[in-house]
Design an enzyme around this catalytic site. Structure first.
Site, PDB file in Angstrom:
ATOM      1  N   GLY A  17     -30.932 -44.860 -43.713  1.00 16.38           N
ATOM      2  CA  GLY A  17     -31.040 -45.615 -45.070  1.00 16.38           C
ATOM      3  C   GLY A  17     -29.372 -45.509 -45.453  1.00 16.38           C
ATOM      4  CG  ASN A  19     -29.820 -51.762 -44.708  1.00 11.65           C
ATOM      5  OD1 ASN A  19     -29.679 -52.765 -44.896  1.00 11.65           O
ATOM      6  ND2 ASN A  19     -29.992 -51.669 -43.515  1.00 11.65           N
ATOM      7  CG  MET A  94     -38.571 -46.507 -37.840  1.00 14.83           C
ATOM      8  SD  MET A  94     -38.125 -48.565 -37.152  1.00 14.83           S
ATOM      9  CE  MET A  94     -38.968 -48.426 -35.499  1.00 14.83           C
ATOM     10  NE  ARG A  95     -46.607 -44.812 -39.156  1.00 16.28           N
ATOM     11  CZ  ARG A  95     -46.911 -43.659 -38.448  1.00 16.28           C
ATOM     12  NH1 ARG A  95     -46.175 -43.373 -36.710  1.00 16.28           N
ATOM     13  NH2 ARG A  95     -48.458 -43.821 -37.936  1.00 16.28           N
ATOM     14  CB  ILE A  96     -47.315 -50.851 -38.212  1.00 14.37           C
ATOM     15  CG1 ILE A  96     -46.621 -51.556 -36.819  1.00 14.37           C
ATOM     16  CG2 ILE A  96     -48.179 -52.296 -38.907  1.00 14.37           C
ATOM     17  CD1 ILE A  96     -47.348 -51.842 -35.527  1.00 14.37           C
ATOM     18  CG  ASN A 111     -39.935 -55.697 -42.514  1.00 15.71           C
ATOM     19  OD1 ASN A 111     -39.463 -54.345 -42.699  1.00 15.71           O
ATOM     20  ND2 ASN A 111     -39.677 -56.394 -41.446  1.00 15.71           N
ATOM     21  CG  HIS A 113     -36.947 -58.028 -37.273  1.00 18.09           C
ATOM     22  ND1 HIS A 113     -37.328 -56.523 -37.057  1.00 18.09           N
ATOM     23  CD2 HIS A 113     -37.038 -58.304 -36.532  1.00 18.09           C
ATOM     24  CE1 HIS A 113     -37.390 -56.864 -35.693  1.00 18.09           C
ATOM     25  NE2 HIS A 113     -37.064 -58.442 -35.762  1.00 18.09           N
ATOM     26  CB  SER A 140     -34.295 -62.055 -40.374  1.00 18.48           C
ATOM     27  OG  SER A 140     -34.547 -62.527 -39.542  1.00 18.48           O
ATOM     28  CB  THR A 145     -47.916 -61.910 -43.733  1.00 20.63           C
ATOM     29  OG1 THR A 145     -47.098 -61.802 -42.322  1.00 20.63           O
ATOM     30  CG2 THR A 145     -47.511 -62.926 -44.974  1.00 20.63           C
ATOM     31  CG  LEU A 148     -44.273 -56.020 -35.982  1.00 20.23           C
ATOM     32  CD1 LEU A 148     -44.430 -54.872 -36.819  1.00 20.23           C
ATOM     33  CD2 LEU A 148     -44.197 -55.811 -34.068  1.00 20.23           C
ATOM     34  CG  ASP A 149     -41.026 -57.039 -37.908  1.00 23.75           C
ATOM     35  OD1 ASP A 149     -40.884 -57.042 -38.325  1.00 23.75           O
ATOM     36  OD2 ASP A 149     -40.766 -57.011 -36.043  1.00 23.75           O
ATOM     37  CD  GLU A 178     -30.591 -54.609 -40.842  1.00 20.96           C
ATOM     38  OE1 GLU A 178     -29.609 -54.821 -40.550  1.00 20.96           O
ATOM     39  OE2 GLU A 178     -31.712 -55.685 -41.771  1.00 20.96           O
TER      40      GLU A 178
END
Ligand code: GRF
Length: 219
Positions: A17, A19, A94-96, A111, A113, A140, A145, A148-149, A178
């Site tokens: 955490g 960020n 870390m979940r889709i 998101n 990345h 980035s 959407t 993924l990424d 970042e």
């Protein structure tokens, strides 16, 4: 003249955490006028939760045990629904995230990345960049959407790869940049300047031909 309402942001995390902490620090220093309304973690032990608690931000722990992945997304959607964020930030989550959660927040979910997307989607980007022999790495921020990424990238920041770099040294060089990137993008949202339209990231109503670059584009 009516003032713009403060942007309500919910942050989803899984780990450190740092960020999230950068957002909290900027807010506390009066440099970022947003409402961090909720932090959700899928891990009860995520150190980032402590940053949120210390800052008085409501937290929720929602994991996939028991309810399964669909149940987890559903529980996240319910909790978000109560908080009513304008923006959902996936920050080391870390979940889709799948439909229907992605659809519910289409254009309002971003998101972070750690790569110069579209390069190096997925995990372990620092090691992969070094193995590829790239001269630069970066981070980035993109709209989320279903893939993924893969959503439209809003902005990026670049750092050089240096001789003798390890994944750890590269990660340490990127982290503060970042954080700065995230703050700049959140400010764009707070000012109502960014949106996703017809699959493009748009700034001030104009589709971006390239992601904004933190160093070279004034934003
Ligand atoms: C960041 O590098 C982000 O790009 C990636 O996970 C990391 C999260 O770091 N998705 P932290 O938990 O904010 O320290």
């Amino acid at each position: 003249m009516s003032e713009r309402r403060r942007l309500k942001i919910a942050v989803l995390i899984s780990g450190t955490g740092s960020n999230l902490k950068a957002l909290i620090d900027a807010r506390e220093a009066g440099r970022l006028d947003v409402d961090l309304c909720l932090v959700i973690s899928n891990r009860a032990a995520a150190p980032g939760l402590e940053h949120a608690r210390r800052a008085g931000i409501p937290v929720a722990v929602i994991d996939h045990h028991g309810a399964g992945e669909k149940g987890q997304d559903h529980a996240v959607a319910e909790r978000l629904g109560v908080a009513g964020p304008d923006l959902v930030l996936l920050s080391g989550y870390m979940r889709i995230v799948r439909a229907p959660l992605v659809d519910l927040y289409r254009g309002r979910m971003i998101n972070q990345h750690p790569s110069l997307l579209p390069k190096f989607k997925g995990l372990d980007t620092y090691r992969r960049v070094l193995e590829a022999g790239d001269a630069e790495h970066g981070a980035s921020v993109h709209f989320v959407t279903a893939a993924l990424d893969d959503g439209p990238v809003i902005a990026q920041v670049r750092v050089p790869v240096q001789a003798g770099d390890t994944p750890e040294s590269l990660a340490a060089r990127l982290a503060p940049r970042e954080h700065a990137l995230l703050l700049a993008v959140v400010e764009l949202f707070a000012a109502g300047r960014v949106e996703m339209r017809n699959g493009d990231a748009c700034i001030d109503g104009v589709p971006l031909r390239h992601p904004l670059d933190l160093e070279t584009d004034a934003f």
